[in-house]
Design a protein around this motif. Structure first.
Motif, PDB file in Angstrom:
ATOM      1  N   LEU A  65       0.828  -1.203   0.000  1.00  0.00           N
ATOM      2  CA  LEU A  65       0.000   0.000   0.000  1.00  0.00           C
ATOM      3  C   LEU A  65       0.864   1.254   0.000  1.00  0.00           C
ATOM      4  CD1 LEU A  65      -2.828  -0.952   2.539  1.00  0.00           C
ATOM      5  CD2 LEU A  65      -3.016  -0.761   0.059  1.00  0.00           C
ATOM      6  N   VAL A  66       1.931   1.243   0.806  1.00  0.00           N
ATOM      7  CA  VAL A  66       2.842   2.398   0.825  1.00  0.00           C
ATOM      8  C   VAL A  66       3.490   2.577  -0.547  1.00  0.00           C
ATOM      9  CG1 VAL A  66       4.902   3.390   1.874  1.00  0.00           C
ATOM     10  CG2 VAL A  66       3.279   2.132   3.291  1.00  0.00           C
ATOM     11  N   PHE A  67       3.916   1.473  -1.141  1.00  0.00           N
ATOM     12  CA  PHE A  67       4.514   1.560  -2.483  1.00  0.00           C
ATOM     13  C   PHE A  67       3.524   2.148  -3.478  1.00  0.00           C
ATOM     14  CE2 PHE A  67       5.459  -0.185  -6.662  1.00  0.00           C
ATOM     15  CZ  PHE A  67       6.802   0.149  -6.792  1.00  0.00           C
ATOM     16  N   PHE A  68       2.251   1.829  -3.314  1.00  0.00           N
ATOM     17  CA  PHE A  68       1.219   2.333  -4.233  1.00  0.00           C
ATOM     18  C   PHE A  68       1.071   3.842  -4.133  1.00  0.00           C
ATOM     19  CE2 PHE A  68      -3.351   2.034  -5.848  1.00  0.00           C
ATOM     20  CZ  PHE A  68      -2.943   1.779  -7.150  1.00  0.00           C
ATOM     21  N   ILE A  69       1.516   4.435  -3.028  1.00  0.00           N
ATOM     22  CA  ILE A  69       1.512   5.896  -2.927  1.00  0.00           C
ATOM     23  C   ILE A  69       2.318   6.509  -4.070  1.00  0.00           C
ATOM     24  CG2 ILE A  69       2.330   7.850  -1.531  1.00  0.00           C
ATOM     25  CD1 ILE A  69       1.572   6.323   0.960  1.00  0.00           C
ATOM     26  N   ASN A  70       3.381   5.825  -4.493  1.00  0.00           N
ATOM     27  CA  ASN A  70       4.173   6.333  -5.619  1.00  0.00           C
ATOM     28  C   ASN A  70       3.325   6.480  -6.879  1.00  0.00           C
ATOM     29  OD1 ASN A  70       7.130   6.518  -4.740  1.00  0.00           O
ATOM     30  ND2 ASN A  70       6.583   4.464  -4.034  1.00  0.00           N
ATOM     31  N   ALA A  71       2.432   5.519  -7.106  1.00  0.00           N
ATOM     32  CA  ALA A  71       1.535   5.620  -8.263  1.00  0.00           C
ATOM     33  C   ALA A  71       0.622   6.833  -8.116  1.00  0.00           C
ATOM     34  CB  ALA A  71       0.715   4.348  -8.411  1.00  0.00           C
ATOM     35  N   GLY A  72       0.109   7.050  -6.902  1.00  0.00           N
ATOM     36  CA  GLY A  72      -0.725   8.217  -6.667  1.00  0.00           C
ATOM     37  C   GLY A  72       0.031   9.517  -6.867  1.00  0.00           C
ATOM     38  N   LEU A  73       1.281   9.547  -6.392  1.00  0.00           N
ATOM     39  CA  LEU A  73       2.087  10.758  -6.586  1.00  0.00           C
ATOM     40  C   LEU A  73       2.343  11.034  -8.057  1.00  0.00           C
ATOM     41  CD1 LEU A  73       4.701  10.344  -3.704  1.00  0.00           C
ATOM     42  CD2 LEU A  73       2.985  12.151  -3.908  1.00  0.00           C
ATOM     43  N   ALA A  74       2.609   9.982  -8.817  1.00  0.00           N
ATOM     44  CA  ALA A  74       2.849  10.171 -10.247  1.00  0.00           C
ATOM     45  C   ALA A  74       1.630  10.803 -10.918  1.00  0.00           C
ATOM     46  CB  ALA A  74       3.196   8.830 -10.899  1.00  0.00           C
ATOM     47  N   MET A  75       0.434  10.308 -10.586  1.00  0.00           N
ATOM     48  CA  MET A  75      -0.797  10.879 -11.161  1.00  0.00           C
ATOM     49  C   MET A  75      -1.041  12.294 -10.645  1.00  0.00           C
ATOM     50  SD  MET A  75      -1.943   8.387 -13.079  1.00  0.00           S
ATOM     51  CE  MET A  75      -0.211   8.067 -13.377  1.00  0.00           C
ATOM     52  N   TYR A  76      -0.896  12.463  -9.355  1.00  0.00           N
ATOM     53  CA  TYR A  76      -1.174  13.746  -8.699  1.00  0.00           C
ATOM     54  C   TYR A  76      -0.252  14.851  -9.221  1.00  0.00           C
ATOM     55  CZ  TYR A  76      -1.220  16.908  -4.577  1.00  0.00           C
ATOM     56  OH  TYR A  76      -1.290  17.974  -3.738  1.00  0.00           O
ATOM     57  N   GLU A  77       1.034  14.547  -9.310  1.00  0.00           N
ATOM     58  CA  GLU A  77       1.990  15.554  -9.765  1.00  0.00           C
ATOM     59  C   GLU A  77       1.871  15.801 -11.264  1.00  0.00           C
ATOM     60  OE1 GLU A  77       5.818  14.237  -8.482  1.00  0.00           O
ATOM     61  OE2 GLU A  77       5.319  14.336  -6.353  1.00  0.00           O
ATOM     62  N   ALA A  78       1.637  14.739 -12.029  1.00  0.00           N
ATOM     63  CA  ALA A  78       1.501  14.918 -13.475  1.00  0.00           C
ATOM     64  C   ALA A  78       0.289  15.782 -13.807  1.00  0.00           C
ATOM     65  CB  ALA A  78       1.379  13.557 -14.161  1.00  0.00           C
ATOM     66  N   GLY A  79      -0.817  15.566 -13.113  1.00  0.00           N
ATOM     67  CA  GLY A  79      -1.996  16.376 -13.383  1.00  0.00           C
ATOM     68  C   GLY A  79      -1.861  17.809 -12.938  1.00  0.00           C
ATOM     69  N   SER A  80      -0.961  18.080 -11.970  1.00  0.00           N
ATOM     70  CA  SER A  80      -0.838  19.421 -11.389  1.00  0.00           C
ATOM     71  C   SER A  80      -0.002  20.367 -12.243  1.00  0.00           C
ATOM     72  CB  SER A  80      -0.220  19.330  -9.985  1.00  0.00           C
ATOM     73  OG  SER A  80      -1.056  18.604  -9.116  1.00  0.00           O
ATOM     74  N   ILE A  81       0.738  19.847 -13.203  1.00  0.00           N
ATOM     75  CA  ILE A  81       1.636  20.704 -13.976  1.00  0.00           C
ATOM     76  C   ILE A  81       1.132  20.841 -15.407  1.00  0.00           C
ATOM     77  CG2 ILE A  81       3.613  20.066 -12.567  1.00  0.00           C
ATOM     78  CD1 ILE A  81       4.450  18.180 -14.831  1.00  0.00           C
TER      79      ILE A  81
ATOM     80  N   PHE B 171      -6.816  10.241  -4.263  1.00  0.00           N
ATOM     81  CA  PHE B 171      -7.472   9.066  -3.667  1.00  0.00           C
ATOM     82  C   PHE B 171      -6.504   7.895  -3.526  1.00  0.00           C
ATOM     83  CE2 PHE B 171     -11.741  10.760  -5.281  1.00  0.00           C
ATOM     84  CZ  PHE B 171     -12.078  11.232  -4.027  1.00  0.00           C
ATOM     85  N   VAL B 172      -5.612   7.736  -4.481  1.00  0.00           N
ATOM     86  CA  VAL B 172      -4.622   6.659  -4.380  1.00  0.00           C
ATOM     87  C   VAL B 172      -3.680   6.921  -3.208  1.00  0.00           C
ATOM     88  CG1 VAL B 172      -2.665   5.539  -5.532  1.00  0.00           C
ATOM     89  CG2 VAL B 172      -4.745   6.044  -6.814  1.00  0.00           C
ATOM     90  N   ILE B 173      -3.257   8.165  -3.043  1.00  0.00           N
ATOM     91  CA  ILE B 173      -2.391   8.517  -1.909  1.00  0.00           C
ATOM     92  C   ILE B 173      -3.113   8.260  -0.592  1.00  0.00           C
ATOM     93  CG2 ILE B 173      -1.267  10.449  -0.730  1.00  0.00           C
ATOM     94  CD1 ILE B 173      -0.711  11.628  -3.537  1.00  0.00           C
ATOM     95  N   TRP B 174      -4.362   8.671  -0.510  1.00  0.00           N
ATOM     96  CA  TRP B 174      -5.163   8.448   0.699  1.00  0.00           C
ATOM     97  C   TRP B 174      -5.268   6.944   0.980  1.00  0.00           C
ATOM     98  CZ3 TRP B 174     -10.495  11.313   1.542  1.00  0.00           C
ATOM     99  CH2 TRP B 174     -10.961  11.046   2.820  1.00  0.00           C
ATOM    100  N   PHE B 175      -5.530   6.171  -0.043  1.00  0.00           N
ATOM    101  CA  PHE B 175      -5.627   4.718   0.097  1.00  0.00           C
ATOM    102  C   PHE B 175      -4.314   4.130   0.618  1.00  0.00           C
ATOM    103  CE2 PHE B 175      -5.215   0.489  -2.001  1.00  0.00           C
ATOM    104  CZ  PHE B 175      -6.227  -0.173  -1.317  1.00  0.00           C
ATOM    105  N   GLY B 176      -3.208   4.535   0.028  1.00  0.00           N
ATOM    106  CA  GLY B 176      -1.913   4.024   0.447  1.00  0.00           C
ATOM    107  C   GLY B 176      -1.512   4.464   1.834  1.00  0.00           C
ATOM    108  N   TRP B 177      -2.097   5.578   2.289  1.00  0.00           N
ATOM    109  CA  TRP B 177      -1.743   6.103   3.613  1.00  0.00           C
ATOM    110  C   TRP B 177      -2.123   5.143   4.734  1.00  0.00           C
ATOM    111  CZ3 TRP B 177       0.594  10.690   2.431  1.00  0.00           C
ATOM    112  CH2 TRP B 177       1.189  11.395   3.491  1.00  0.00           C
ATOM    113  N   TYR B 178      -3.127   4.313   4.514  1.00  0.00           N
ATOM    114  CA  TYR B 178      -3.490   3.335   5.538  1.00  0.00           C
ATOM    115  C   TYR B 178      -2.363   2.327   5.744  1.00  0.00           C
ATOM    116  CZ  TYR B 178      -8.183   5.268   5.239  1.00  0.00           C
ATOM    117  OH  TYR B 178      -9.259   6.127   5.281  1.00  0.00           O
ATOM    118  N   GLY B 179      -1.633   2.014   4.684  1.00  0.00           N
ATOM    119  CA  GLY B 179      -0.466   1.149   4.850  1.00  0.00           C
ATOM    120  C   GLY B 179       0.665   1.860   5.563  1.00  0.00           C
ATOM    121  N   LEU B 180       0.849   3.156   5.271  1.00  0.00           N
ATOM    122  CA  LEU B 180       1.921   3.931   5.888  1.00  0.00           C
ATOM    123  C   LEU B 180       1.704   4.112   7.377  1.00  0.00           C
ATOM    124  CD1 LEU B 180       4.473   5.724   5.603  1.00  0.00           C
ATOM    125  CD2 LEU B 180       2.957   7.624   5.014  1.00  0.00           C
ATOM    126  N   THR B 181       0.463   4.273   7.799  1.00  0.00           N
ATOM    127  CA  THR B 181       0.167   4.548   9.203  1.00  0.00           C
ATOM    128  C   THR B 181      -0.158   3.273   9.986  1.00  0.00           C
ATOM    129  OG1 THR B 181      -2.100   5.084   8.499  1.00  0.00           O
ATOM    130  CG2 THR B 181      -0.579   6.914   8.827  1.00  0.00           C
TER     131      THR B 181
END
Length: 615
Positions: free
Chosen positions: A157-173, A375-385
């Motif tokens: 789940l924590v690793f999946f945060i990377n996928a969320g970051l890729a989407m989140y950052e790509a959409g923001s620029i 949403f992917v980052i939020w989902f992965g956060w449950y693994g991080l915490t």
């Protein structure tokens, strides 16, 4: 005596029933009792057959005794010399089968005497001992297996945060840099993973460790960093037979967590630290500079922070209280936030960022990617915490994981709504991107205290965290620091707030008692503890708050100075920022293949832009 055929039929039926239910323990005890009573009640007129039965009982006794010794050594296969030693059966299975065979033989010959009865009693006692040892080992190994499943799942789940970051950052620029920013995230995972394997894990969690006078685990040599486990050394052991053992047995020979389990979970956490930084420097940093930064972050910058704190280093004992940061507001997010701030400040703003006439150029090019990534980052956060329980074989750990998940959910929801409302009050528009930033700000704010604050406190922490984020975001714009995804404000400012809030809102009794890293229980003074008094240490709430302030300052200085130094050196070496020509035309078109992130239905490659000659 009993009928041999009826006994055999009944025992076989019972055996099938119990085996189907997975109850080898009960089956073996039943078999032992039946052996005892059937042999004891049999006739005594055939000594030759009786001698054969005695021999079988003696052989079975040797099996049980040898099995007990091997159980203690953590080797559950049949002992050498047993007729089925290479069959792969475990002691309890062989015991049950052998007891059944003796039962049938005894019933058929109907021979027994007092000596055989005593042998049977001895057999029952030894067998029961093996079964209970085996049951204990099975429960212990089941707990170890549950820990492994839990941490591997949380790590994924924590690793999946990377996928969320890729989407989140790509959409923001801007669309012309979409492929480039996703490449930064992927590059960080690969380069950082290599550094973590060779150096990072050893510095952070390699040890060696010892136990102090209070029985607490501590890192040797001053608690600055580990010195074992480089490049996976010591992950596997070879036993006397040349077999590889994936874990180090404890003093009783029982299974323990494999080192690879901690390596994997901690690597997943390490991988997201530099990934958070990529959003703050996106659109103008070179891949060379970011690769260097990512490698050094996973090489020693973050590993040493982890060693000082989660790795039982010097910060874990500071002030005789230790720091409180359950899931990384300070340990994970402050290094990312100050790294993003240092990089953005040294790089300078993107072309046109603070030009009022070109403001629309800087809008996120894809809000669907931003929202999906959030949403992917939020989902992965449950693994991080939740994964920071580091085990899940007790009801207390399970309850703590549930408490953490609840606090994380409340904080993310409240902070997202707060930012959405504040942005609407200020601009009279629905700021979806701001709400997404607010959700992540809430996640960062609660990470430190999610394991030692009440649900209502989590709500208040998130509300104040939203205000902290909004104020710092506005401050960055005022100072003309260009951070495309507000990584500095979200991770840096909210990380600082989160580690302070963990001490302020601790669910201990006021500032008198303190729970901190102990979770549901207060920190105790051993000399005060009695049957009626839990022995909570008095008057340490203020000290714990001061310790968290000190930890926060040290991490800011360490990560900030080193990050700034790396970016400054790259800038002086002229490898930090892409050229104006590349920035104007877009990294995707100039440096990547394919030359754009989206086809957009045009069906052919965009023409390459020829850069001007280098003079």
């Amino acid at each position: 005596s009993f009928s041999a055929s009826s006994l055999e039929a009944a025992l076989c039926a019972l055996s099938r029933l119990l085996t189907a239910g997975g109850m080898r323990l009960f089956q073996g005890i039943v078999a032992s009792l039946v052996v005892f009573f059937s042999v004891s009640w049999a006739a005594q007129d055939k000594p030759d057959d009786l001698a054969a039965i005695k021999q079988e009982v003696a052989e079975l006794r040797k099996l049980i005794l040898s099995g007990v010794q091997q159980e203690k050594q953590g080797r559950r296969l049949l002992p050498e010399g047993w007729s089925k030693a290479n069959s792969g059966e475990i002691v309890t299975t062989a015991y049950t089968d052998a007891a059944t065979e003796i039962l049938i033989a005894a019933e058929k010959t109907e021979q027994a005497n007092v000596g055989t009865a005593m042998d049977s009693i001895w057999l029952i006692l030894c067998g029961a001992l093996v079964f209970f040892i085996n049951a204990g080992l099975a429960m212990y190994e089941a707990g170890s297996a549950m820990d492994s499943i839990w941490l591997i799942l949380c790590g994924a789940l924590v690793f999946f945060i990377n996928a969320g970051l890729a989407m989140y950052e790509a959409g923001s620029i801007r669309v012309k840099n979409t492929e480039n920013v996703m490449t930064l995230v992927a590059l960080n995972i690969c380069m950082g993973g290599l550094m973590w394997y060779i150096f990072g894990y050893a510095f952070a969690f390699g040890g060696p460790y010892e136990f102090d006078e209070h029985g607490q685990k501590t890192l040797k040599h001053g608690g600055f960093g580990g010195s074992e486990g480089f490049a996976g050394s010591g992950f596997l052991k070879e036993d006397a037979d040349g077999n590889m053992v994936g874990y180090k047995p404890d003093a009783d020979g029982n299974a323990t967590q494999a080192k690879m389990l901690q390596w994997f979970y901690r690597w997943c956490v390490c991988s997201i630290v530099a990934a958070f930084v990529s959003g703050g420097v996106s659109g103008r940093i070179t891949l060379y500079a970011y690769a260097i930064y990512s490698m050094l972050m996973s090489f020693f910058i973050w590993p040493l922070i982890a060693a000082w704190t989660w790795g039982y280093g010097w910060m874990s004992k500071i002030g005789d209280v230790g720091f409180t940061d359950f899931a990384g507001s300070a340990i994970v997010h402050i290094p990312a936030g100050v790294g993003a701030l240092a990089g953005a400040a040294i790089l300078g703003p993107r072309d046109g960022r603070f030009d009022a006439s070109r403001g629309r150029e800087m809008y996120p090019h894809s809000m669907p990617l931003v929202v999906f990534g959030t949403f992917v980052i939020w989902f992965g956060w449950y693994g991080l915490t939740c994964g920071q329980t580091l085990a899940l074989h007790t009801s207390l750990q399970a309850a703590l994981a549930a408490q953490v998940a609840t606090n994380v959910t409340i904080a993310a929801a409240v902070s997202g709504v707060m930012i959405f409302g504040m942005r609407y009050a200020r601009t009279k528009t629905y700021d979806t991107k701001g709400m997404c930033h607010g959700i992540i700000a809430g996640l960062v704010s609660i990470s430190a205290g999610c394991g030692n604050v009440e649900n209502g406190s989590a709500l208040v922490i998130a509300m104040l965290g939203a205000a902290v984020y909004e104020g710092c975001s506005c401050l960055l714009v005022f100072m003309k620091v260009d951070d495309p995804v507000d990584a500095s404000a979200v991770h840096g400012a909210c990380g600082i707030w989160g580690v302070l809030a963990a001490a302020l809102f601790d669910w201990g009794k006021g500032f008198d008692h303190y729970n901190g890293r102990m979770g549901f229980h207060c920190m105790v003074t051993a000399s005060k503890k009695t049957l009626t008094d839990p022995g909570c240490t008095d008057g340490i709430g203020g000290k714990a708050f001061g310790v968290n302030i000190a930890v926060m300052i040290v991490i800011v200085i360490w990560a900030g100075l080193l990050s700034g130094l790396i970016f400054w050196i790259c800038d002086k070496a002229k490898i930090l920022r892409v050229s104006e020509f590349v920035e104007r035309n877009g990294n995707d078109k100039m440096l990547h293949y394919p030359a754009r992130a989206y086809d957009l239905g045009r069906g052919k490659e965009a023409p390459a832009v020829v850069p001007p000659p280098i003079i």
